[in-house]
Write a protein that holds these residues in place. Sequence first.
Motif, PDB file in Angstrom:
ATOM      1  N   GLY A  75      16.235   7.223   0.196  1.00 33.04           N
ATOM      2  CA  GLY A  75      16.463   6.845   1.572  1.00 33.04           C
ATOM      3  C   GLY A  75      16.343   5.370   1.869  1.00 33.04           C
ATOM      4  N   PHE A  76      15.435   4.753   1.219  1.00 30.73           N
ATOM      5  CA  PHE A  76      15.216   3.355   1.535  1.00 30.73           C
ATOM      6  C   PHE A  76      15.371   2.501   0.302  1.00 30.73           C
ATOM      7  N   GLN A  77      15.884   1.362   0.537  1.00 31.02           N
ATOM      8  CA  GLN A  77      16.070   0.474  -0.596  1.00 31.02           C
ATOM      9  C   GLN A  77      15.054  -0.634  -0.639  1.00 31.02           C
ATOM     10  N   ILE A  78      14.418  -0.816   0.463  1.00 33.64           N
ATOM     11  CA  ILE A  78      13.410  -1.875   0.457  1.00 33.64           C
ATOM     12  C   ILE A  78      12.364  -1.551   1.513  1.00 33.64           C
ATOM     13  N   VAL A  79      11.179  -1.919   1.223  1.00 31.06           N
ATOM     14  CA  VAL A  79      10.081  -1.629   2.136  1.00 31.06           C
ATOM     15  C   VAL A  79       9.355  -2.914   2.480  1.00 31.06           C
ATOM     16  N   MET A  80       9.031  -3.033   3.720  1.00 30.96           N
ATOM     17  CA  MET A  80       8.230  -4.188   4.120  1.00 30.96           C
ATOM     18  C   MET A  80       6.981  -3.656   4.783  1.00 30.96           C
ATOM     19  N   CYS A  81       5.878  -4.195   4.413  1.00 37.15           N
ATOM     20  CA  CYS A  81       4.671  -3.678   5.039  1.00 37.15           C
ATOM     21  C   CYS A  81       3.641  -4.760   5.271  1.00 37.15           C
ATOM     22  N   ASP A  82       2.896  -4.546   6.293  1.00 33.46           N
ATOM     23  CA  ASP A  82       1.826  -5.432   6.663  1.00 33.46           C
ATOM     24  C   ASP A  82       0.621  -5.065   5.828  1.00 33.46           C
ATOM     25  N   VAL A  83      -0.139  -6.061   5.466  1.00 32.37           N
ATOM     26  CA  VAL A  83      -1.291  -5.697   4.644  1.00 32.37           C
ATOM     27  C   VAL A  83      -2.534  -5.375   5.460  1.00 32.37           C
ATOM     28  N   HIS A  84      -2.543  -5.872   6.661  1.00 32.62           N
ATOM     29  CA  HIS A  84      -3.735  -5.577   7.453  1.00 32.62           C
ATOM     30  C   HIS A  84      -3.409  -4.526   8.487  1.00 32.62           C
ATOM     31  N   MET A  85      -3.705  -3.353   8.118  1.00 33.91           N
ATOM     32  CA  MET A  85      -3.446  -2.273   9.062  1.00 33.91           C
ATOM     33  C   MET A  85      -4.695  -1.426   9.194  1.00 33.91           C
ATOM     34  N   PRO A  86      -4.893  -0.906  10.355  1.00 33.75           N
ATOM     35  CA  PRO A  86      -6.135  -0.174  10.584  1.00 33.75           C
ATOM     36  C   PRO A  86      -6.264   1.097   9.751  1.00 33.75           C
ATOM     37  N   VAL A  87      -5.198   1.834   9.705  1.00 32.73           N
ATOM     38  CA  VAL A  87      -5.335   3.134   9.058  1.00 32.73           C
ATOM     39  C   VAL A  87      -5.388   3.019   7.543  1.00 32.73           C
ATOM     40  N   MET A  88      -4.279   2.554   7.003  1.00 32.34           N
ATOM     41  CA  MET A  88      -4.264   2.425   5.549  1.00 32.34           C
ATOM     42  C   MET A  88      -3.916   0.988   5.218  1.00 32.34           C
ATOM     43  N   ASN A  89      -4.681   0.427   4.403  1.00 31.44           N
ATOM     44  CA  ASN A  89      -4.436  -0.954   4.060  1.00 31.44           C
ATOM     45  C   ASN A  89      -3.082  -1.119   3.369  1.00 31.44           C
ATOM     46  N   GLY A  90      -2.495  -2.227   3.632  1.00 31.57           N
ATOM     47  CA  GLY A  90      -1.183  -2.480   3.045  1.00 31.57           C
ATOM     48  C   GLY A  90      -1.188  -2.389   1.536  1.00 31.57           C
ATOM     49  N   TYR A  91      -2.249  -2.837   0.963  1.00 27.89           N
ATOM     50  CA  TYR A  91      -2.325  -2.794  -0.496  1.00 27.89           C
ATOM     51  C   TYR A  91      -2.328  -1.370  -0.987  1.00 27.89           C
ATOM     52  N   LYS A  92      -3.046  -0.582  -0.268  1.00 29.74           N
ATOM     53  CA  LYS A  92      -3.119   0.813  -0.660  1.00 29.74           C
ATOM     54  C   LYS A  92      -1.744   1.454  -0.561  1.00 29.74           C
ATOM     55  N   LEU A  93      -1.100   1.066   0.488  1.00 23.46           N
ATOM     56  CA  LEU A  93       0.247   1.592   0.665  1.00 23.46           C
ATOM     57  C   LEU A  93       1.135   1.203  -0.504  1.00 23.46           C
ATOM     58  N   LEU A  94       0.979   0.004  -0.925  1.00 22.86           N
ATOM     59  CA  LEU A  94       1.748  -0.459  -2.075  1.00 22.86           C
ATOM     60  C   LEU A  94       1.492   0.413  -3.287  1.00 22.86           C
ATOM     61  N   GLU A  95       0.251   0.692  -3.484  1.00 22.35           N
ATOM     62  CA  GLU A  95      -0.078   1.520  -4.639  1.00 22.35           C
ATOM     63  C   GLU A  95       0.545   2.894  -4.513  1.00 22.35           C
ATOM     64  N   CYS A  96       0.442   3.410  -3.329  1.00 22.54           N
ATOM     65  CA  CYS A  96       0.999   4.749  -3.146  1.00 22.54           C
ATOM     66  C   CYS A  96       2.499   4.758  -3.389  1.00 22.54           C
ATOM     67  N   ILE A  97       3.113   3.706  -2.965  1.00 20.37           N
ATOM     68  CA  ILE A  97       4.559   3.664  -3.158  1.00 20.37           C
ATOM     69  C   ILE A  97       4.902   3.623  -4.637  1.00 20.37           C
ATOM     70  N   SER A  98       4.153   2.858  -5.357  1.00 22.21           N
ATOM     71  CA  SER A  98       4.469   2.817  -6.784  1.00 22.21           C
ATOM     72  C   SER A  98       4.137   4.146  -7.439  1.00 22.21           C
ATOM     73  N   ASP A  99       3.190   4.842  -6.851  1.00 21.92           N
ATOM     74  CA  ASP A  99       2.899   6.166  -7.386  1.00 21.92           C
ATOM     75  C   ASP A  99       4.086   7.083  -7.218  1.00 21.92           C
ATOM     76  N   LEU A 100       4.734   6.880  -6.143  1.00 22.97           N
ATOM     77  CA  LEU A 100       5.870   7.743  -5.875  1.00 22.97           C
ATOM     78  C   LEU A 100       7.000   7.480  -6.851  1.00 22.97           C
ATOM     79  N   GLU A 101       6.823   6.476  -7.609  1.00 21.33           N
ATOM     80  CA  GLU A 101       7.831   6.143  -8.607  1.00 21.33           C
ATOM     81  C   GLU A 101       9.191   5.865  -8.014  1.00 21.33           C
ATOM     82  N   ILE A 102       9.110   5.264  -6.933  1.00 20.89           N
ATOM     83  CA  ILE A 102      10.382   4.857  -6.360  1.00 20.89           C
ATOM     84  C   ILE A 102      10.556   3.401  -6.744  1.00 20.89           C
TER      85      ILE A 102
END
Lengths: 629, 111
Positions: A75-102
């Motif tokens: 669905g997406f070809q590129i993701v942009m994310c903020d690193v300072h977010m209240p719920v889930m840190n941007g870094y964590k999100l990054l990790e999760c994305i790479s986990d998804l193997e996308i």
Amino acid sequence: MEDVIGVAASSASRKVYNNASSDDQIPEGLRVLVVDDDPTFLFTVEKMLKMWNYEVTTCTDSTVALSMLRENKGGFQIVMCDVHMPVMNGYKLLECISDLEIKIPVISYMNIFDLVVSADDKKDSVMKGIKHGACDYLIKPLHPEVIKHIWRYVVVKWKNSELEEFERSGNAMDANRRTAEDAVSDESWRSSKRRKEEEEEAEERDVDTSALKKPRVVWSENLHKQFVAAVNQLGIDKAVPKKILELMELMNVSGLTRENVASHLQKYRLYLKRRDGGSTQHHIGFNSPYMCPQEASFGHSSFDNLDIRSLAIPERDFVMPSAAIGRGMATLGDPSDADLVLHGHPTAIHHLPGEFLGASSPSGLDAMHCMDSSSVMMERVLQSRLRGQSLSGTGIQSPMGQLVHPNDIAGQVLERNLSVLNGRNAGYHSSPQSSSLVDYQMDEIVDLPGNAFPISTPADLPILQSTDVFVDGGRLEVKDPRGFTTSFETFSRLHQCRRQGYHEFNNVDLTFEASQHSNGVPQNVHCLPPVLSHQGFAYNEMMGEIRNVFTANKSTFRAENQLGTTRASSMRLTAGGIPEASCDNMVFARHVDQDVPMNIFKQQHERVEADDNEFDYDDYHYPSDDNHV
Amino acid sequence: MGSNQLKTQLATMRDALFKQGFLDEQFIQLEELQDDANPNFVEEVVTLFFRDSVRLINSVEQALEKNPPEFDKLDKYMHQFKGSSSSIGAAKVKSETSLFREYCKQGNAEG
């Protein structure tokens, strides 16, 4: 207010993501997912992205973002994310994305004022972002220009993954399928790459900060023509890179550095030298030396002569070389084959007259230019080769033909070779398409080494590339229809060239090896084209490899022997080498990492030895090669 | 005529805002994003900002009323506020929030 917007938008923008074929959207229509807790910012960014024709989906919640990514892998070809977010840190999100193997690029950004104290913090944050897998790290507020160019990450990523795929596909790939796929991806890559290049050339080159290698300059036919024009204008003796660059820039060529020009100039000079030097002997020894090698070791020297001559002499002498090649290769025994091969060369040379590019062989050359059609070219090369050589029953022919093409692909240099090769190829009829790829590579490689197109080599090279062929039995019998033999021939040519001290040849060898390595010939071949087309990335690699080969003449030679060994790296090598060969040959030669090539070769060599090659390449192991190294 | 006057007034106000440091370059960029296809872009963005900030300010007030004030939360709010304001180019607001955050760190309720 947040998530609703995002979700709604995402469903609207979600599309099927087809890797190979979606580059036609670049840079328009790239699907971007933006994750940020600040709605105002999201709104702003969305507006900006839409302005540049991206498709935007915004999201304030990381978890929602992840689920969206998961749901629609393409669905997406590129993701942009903020690193300072209240719920889930941007870094964590990054990790999760790479986990998804996308495998999509992720850009992270942060507020500049979040940086607490000093520049160090900034650096740390950036490093952290990169470590977590971000392609880039930006600072808020985001400048529209920056936003505009995020598509480049996608292209890079694509290239990378294509390359990886190639490597992985390795041996047992269905040649045809690969060819087809490669062709498609090559096309897409090429077009996207072209597009990218066009854009980049127009604007200031913003080199990717992501883990991209420095893009390699591909010396396309046009570029080469301009180069030659500039050189001629200055006078070959007076032509210095700086002035050439200036002249070329006047011709609206951008994106070149002095180094690119310098290396290309070096190659060109060598080519000229070879051409002029070889023309004398062209008629004579061309054939014979060529032939000789066959018997014993393809008369390396003759090879060189051949190459030169072939360049100079249109077609006539080719016969010999091809014969030599053919002999050496698999069928070997037929001088006529060699002749055929040689034929290919002469014609090629013929075309080359004084032109660095020798774009004589129309088909081959053109093909060359279009990097993408490298595979096609290869085939052509091979074919021409094959035709040239009536390889007795071996598939060499095709390889040869292919080789020719690959060379063309390599670029200008290749063009020359190609022309030569093409000439040779004439002899070859049946160049299996697959082999063409190989050939292509080979050719390219050959050309790369220098201006003195070891025409024969190129042809040979491609053949090698169809290492698959080799695998079959070390004989030229190309596993691939291509005509492994051709590779062999190329290989022999390479050797010859090497003997002559062609560095280029070395490169060629390298390429050759590379091709060899890629047993999955089709793959290799394919890889190359894409690589070629993708200039930057692949080329660099290949070039590097080729160069390595270059330095390691010996190893190259051996490597060639190892046709059987299919190595993904070889493939890459070949591919990279060839295209770059044209432009980077010079550079490469300079930077040749002797060690590397040697190692590569050795490895290859070993592999080859392991292979039960009927083809006894060892014959080709020209002692002179050592000299080159 | 009437509209011209208004426009002039608007321009003057705008300049004043810039001069006084209320707005910065980011705002200009936002203005650039506005075009025929998005005639009210700036207006929309600013509206969004105001809406958001109202919410934030309310939370800040609440946090301040407590005793002692919840500085962590305040810090978070300010962080957000800072982000939003910088996105639209509200420079002064941004600097105020930074100041606020400084006070939070110091535990300076008076500030």
